[in-house]
Design an enzyme around this catalytic site. Structure first.
Site, mmCIF file in Angstrom:
data_model
loop_
_atom_site.group_PDB
_atom_site.id
_atom_site.type_symbol
_atom_site.label_atom_id
_atom_site.label_comp_id
_atom_site.label_asym_id
_atom_site.label_seq_id
_atom_site.Cartn_x
_atom_site.Cartn_y
_atom_site.Cartn_z
ATOM 1 N N LYS B 184 0.896 -1.113 -0.149
ATOM 2 C CA LYS B 184 -0.029 0.098 -0.022
ATOM 3 C C LYS B 184 0.775 1.218 -0.034
ATOM 4 O O LYS B 184 1.786 1.489 0.982
ATOM 5 C CB LYS B 184 -1.005 0.004 1.287
ATOM 6 C CG LYS B 184 -2.013 1.031 1.084
ATOM 7 C CD LYS B 184 -2.677 1.725 2.437
ATOM 8 C CE LYS B 184 -1.702 2.454 3.153
ATOM 9 N NZ LYS B 184 -1.750 3.878 2.656
ATOM 10 N N GLU B 258 10.619 0.679 9.935
ATOM 11 C CA GLU B 258 11.448 1.878 9.866
ATOM 12 C C GLU B 258 10.626 3.001 10.155
ATOM 13 O O GLU B 258 9.818 3.520 9.499
ATOM 14 C CB GLU B 258 11.952 2.119 8.549
ATOM 15 C CG GLU B 258 12.659 0.782 7.723
ATOM 16 C CD GLU B 258 14.054 0.848 8.126
ATOM 17 O OE1 GLU B 258 14.369 1.506 8.870
ATOM 18 O OE2 GLU B 258 14.492 -0.409 7.609
ATOM 19 N N CYS B 292 13.260 10.429 7.039
ATOM 20 C CA CYS B 292 13.396 10.001 8.510
ATOM 21 C C CYS B 292 14.665 10.285 9.221
ATOM 22 O O CYS B 292 14.772 10.306 10.269
ATOM 23 C CB CYS B 292 12.993 8.621 8.495
ATOM 24 S SG CYS B 292 13.574 7.546 7.059
ATOM 25 N N GLU B 389 10.394 14.576 16.105
ATOM 26 C CA GLU B 389 10.692 14.822 14.526
ATOM 27 C C GLU B 389 9.735 15.837 14.015
ATOM 28 O O GLU B 389 8.547 15.657 14.152
ATOM 29 C CB GLU B 389 10.500 13.481 14.249
ATOM 30 C CG GLU B 389 10.813 13.272 12.710
ATOM 31 C CD GLU B 389 10.528 11.835 12.233
ATOM 32 O OE1 GLU B 389 9.880 11.141 12.476
ATOM 33 O OE2 GLU B 389 11.543 11.539 11.119
#
Lengths: 334, 482
Positions: B184, B258, B292, B389
């Site tokens: 997906k 991840e 990331c 983040e």
């Protein structure tokens, strides 16, 4: 929104990028002994080769098209030091080149003249005569070009000859042997002596980066030449391969930028040798534009040492204005 | 004195032939969703609708997993590795051949500059397929015994920051190892995955080996939670990753995650400063900071703080923000209004907590989602912008005095994905790298990727590795295991 973050709490006061000591460079102190000069040059920030190569490669992907390309071509033409440095050079050859320098395209008076011609010292008088009133400057190589392997006396005489014959610019070579063996002060003293011998003529110092090999050496030699009074720093004689490269020119541009920050004096940069196509020339202009900015986008501060480049620029120029390629028989061979 | 103004240099869209709507790619063909829902994918730089895509329901997921199971049992797991390798080489070659078209699609759908999709994303995508194609007939040398077995059907959910590259990271090792996949793509960036489905058709990949289901969060949950999925791989936020870990606990499914990061980029006073500044820029402003492993925390040794900051702000002044399709654009659009909101909120938290905001001077386009390159100075470990983040073009600058302090501050984060070290001293690089708890440690560079190099995190940045020989292990059962 756009207040520079200068002095956040708890951090040191502003200092100079290179010296870590303040806004001024004390040349006398730096050159007071071989050890002092060595300490200064080896205290400059290192250059990471992979990173410098990557930055130059990234900038060379800039896409300069249409109006920007047209402006860049004219700017590049106006920055050329049109050069002939052959054993077979004759007054006739130099006169032909001078005519082209003053009016690059006989069909189009809108093409700007080049910045200068660059010849051996014995042909300076011919060039000065041919270019009288044109605004094109005459540069002469000197100091036992291209190897630089002669006594200081010979180099000074060579320089004095060129200046006496009317050269407005002198392109000297550094003693690479002395530099590579670490005798930096000898190189400094020699450049200083030539600087004095030049009198009013502009001094371009050729580092011959193809022989210095490492970017750390290029940065140190750039500073050494600037400290000794160079008006320009120049990559190459054109007689050694590799001649000018984008990353080497990048390192030299960073050096002149940092030197101006530290001393207030602006020094020019001249890549020379191996720049043959319009694409190459535009890549150098982009490098200047994005490294040191428009202060250097001027023939007074940036030159391209080249010969065959001019014809490619002219062909690209006529392609842009007429919409089709003209071909090598529509530009002059000289 | 002259100026060199770059004229617009837009990449042509003509090479890309987008359909107005796309179905789900199940069992080798595009089919309509069973429940008939669809959603629009937009260009974040202009808010223009690019195409309508289908939203897969749980019933569609059933169909796709069934197709993948069939393909696994009847075809893919029975093919010799060298035959699987041939398909992967063919896909890799098709990607390389169609890379310009795919780059255009990526830039339109994601908002990243065409320079990056053309020079970074697409070359890496092709390289990843080429690399794992080479492994397909050499799995006995992957360190998992002489005859490791595939796991079965892999359910994979990927993010929007590197849509096709994340697909490659997931699909290439899965197929090389003999698994089939149901993937997906992210809700906001489905287009290149759908073009990849076309490439699978073009490569004559057996039906059902790759299935692409577009949709939002619930579709992804249905894929990962499906009982007939043997292996779950997810790249995305730590919050979603945590819920996935909880959902698959006790099911026997293998999981790789991840997740987020808050990478430290550490600059020592003996660093090659010009290249370090480039590395800082590349670390946080590459892909608008939607990375990331971004170097979102800059740790500078106090003795070079001011020169580094001066050089950095001068360099940021040359970044070109604007039309992502322009070949000279450095900073593109933020991927979605939602993400833009998140970035703004965290930047405002930075202001509120007393950090100093500096913003590069640039004009933001009036339409689309944009955030200018931003640097916060005076940041401390206690600030939210040093801990959370941001996933945007926002750099937090902190200082340190000694190598020990640099290590302590770099490690003082719940994340552990990446770190960078800038110094000319080789021994210090090794000393630091041994102590940094980060999956990737770059020395005198940042954000460099290669298919041969494993990538993954410590702590809240996830577990499992993608890339390299390590990237095969999550898709293989070692010989003799159940």
């Amino acid at each position: 929104m756009t207040v520079p973050a200068r002095e956040p709490a708890g951090v040191p006061v502003p200092m100079n990028l290179i010296t870590g000591s303040g806004p001024d460079i004390d040349v006398e102190r730096i050159t007071s002994s071989p050890a002092a000069l060595r300490a200064f040059l080896h205290g400059l920030p290192g250059v990471d080769q992979v990173g410098a190569d990557a930055r130059a490669a990234a900038l060379s992907t800039r896409s300069i098209k249409t109006t920007a390309k047209s402006a860049a071509i004219d700017l590049a033409i106006s920055m050329i030091d049109l050069t002939t440095l052959e054993g077979m050079d004759t007054p006739g050859k130099v006169r032909a080149m001078c005519a082209k320098a003053a009016r690059p395209d006989p069909r189009d008076a809108g093409v700007p003249p080049v910045a200068a011609v660059c010849v051996y010292s014995d042909l300076v008088a011919v060039a000065v005569d041919a270019l009288a009133g044109s605004g094109v400057r005459v540069a002469s190589v000197a100091t036992a070009f291209p190897s630089g392997r002669a006594s200081l006396g010979v180099k000074l005489t060579d320089t004095a000859d060129a200046v006496a014959a009317g050269a407005g610019e002198v392109d000297m070579v550094i003693d690479r042997g002395a530099f590579l063996s670490g005798r930096y002060l000898d190189v400094f003293d020699e450049i200083s002596a030539i600087r004095t011998a030049c009198g009013p003529a502009h001094l371009k110092v050729i580092l011959e980066t193809g022989e210095l090999r490492t970017y750390d050496n290029v940065r140190r030699a750039s500073w050494l030449a600037m400290l000794a009074g160079a008006d320009f720093i120049k990559t190459s004689t054109g007689k050694v391969s590799p001649a000018a490269t984008l990353p080497v020119t990048l390192v030299m541009l960073q050096a002149v930028r940092d030197f101006r920050d530290a001393t207030g004096r602006q020094v020019g940069v001249k890549p020379a040798g191996g720049i043959r196509t319009t694409k190459d020339a535009i890549r150098y202009l982009v490098l200047v534009n994005e490294t040191v900015g428009q202060d250097w986008l001027d023939p007074a501060w940036f030159r391209l040492g080249a010969s065959s480049l001019l014809n490619d620029l002219l062909m690209q120029r006529s392609k842009l204005t007429t919409g089709h390629y003209s071909g090598p028989d529509y530009v002059t061979v000289d | 004195m002259a100026t060199l103004d770059y004229a617009p240099a837009p990449e042509s869209r003509a090479i890309l032939d987008l359909r107005s709507s796309y179905g789900l790619f199940i069992d080798g063909t595009f089919v309509d969703p069973l429940e008939g829902h669809g959603f629009k994918t937009v260009n974040p730089a202009t808010e223009e609708v690019l195409a309508e895509v289908a939203e897969a329901s749980a019933a569609d997921v059933d169909r796709a997993v069934a197709a993948a199971r069939r393909a696994y049992q009847q075809v893919w797991s029975r093919l010799p590795g060298r035959e699987r390798g041939k398909y992967l080489f063919r896909i890799a070659r098709l990607i390389a051949e169609r890379s310009r078209e795919l780059a255009v699609a990526e830039t339109l759908d994601n908002g990243k500059p065409i320079r990056e999709s053309r020079d970074v994303d697409l070359p890496l995508v092709a390289a990843h397929f080429f690399y794992y194609a080479g492994w397909a007939d050499k799995l006995g040398y992957a360190g998992l015994g002489t005859a490791p077995r595939p796991l079965g059907v892999a359910g994979q959910v990927i993010p929007w920051n590197f849509p096709l590259l994340m697909l490659a990271w997931k699909v290439a090792p899965a197929l090389a190892a003999g698994n089939t996949v149901v993937l997906k793509p992210a809700e906001t960036t489905p287009l290149t995955a759908l073009l990849f489905a076309e490439i699978c058709q073009q490569a004559d990949l057996p039906a059902g080996v790759v299935n692409i289901l577009t949709g939002a969060g619930p579709t992804g949950q249905a894929v990962l939670a499906h009982p007939d999925v043997d292996k779950v791989a997810f790249t995305g936020s730590t919050a979603v990753g945590r819920s996935i870990a909880a959902a698959v606990a006790g099911t026997g499914k293998r999981v790789t995650l991840e997740l987020g990061g808050k990478g430290a980029n550490i600059v020592f006073d003996d660093a090659p400063l010009d290249q370090a500044v480039e590395g800082i820029v590349n670390g946080i402003f590459f892909n608008q900071g939607h990375v990331c492993c971004a170097g979102s925390r800059l740790l500078v040794q106090e003795s070079v703080y001011q020169p580094v900051l001066d050089s950095l702000t001068r360099r940021l002044g040359t970044l070109r923000l604007g039309d992502p399709m322009d070949k000279n654009t450095d900073i593109g659009a933020i991927n979605s209004a939602e993400q833009l909101g998140r970035i703004r909120a965290l930047a405002e938290a930075g202001d509120a907590e007393g950090a100093t905001r500096w913003t590069a001077e640039c004009t933001l386009p009036s339409r689309g989602y944009w955030f200018p390159p931003t640097v916060f100075t005076g940041v401390t470990q206690a600030h939210r912008i040093a801990r959370e983040e941001i996933f945007g073009p926002v750099l937090s600058v902190l200082t340190f005095r000694t190598p020990d302090e640099a290590v302590a501050k770099a490690n003082n984060t719940p994340y552990g994905l990446s770190a960078g070290i800038w110094t000319e001293k080789g021994s210090r690089i090794l000393w630091m790298a041994q102590r940094l708890r980060a999956g990737v440690v770059w020395a005198n560079t940042f954000n460099r990727f290669d298919p041969t190099s494993p990538f993954g995190g410590y702590k809240e940045s996830g577990y499992g590795r993608e890339g390299g020989q390590h990237g095969l292990a999550p898709y293989l059962a070692s010989e003799g295991s159940q």
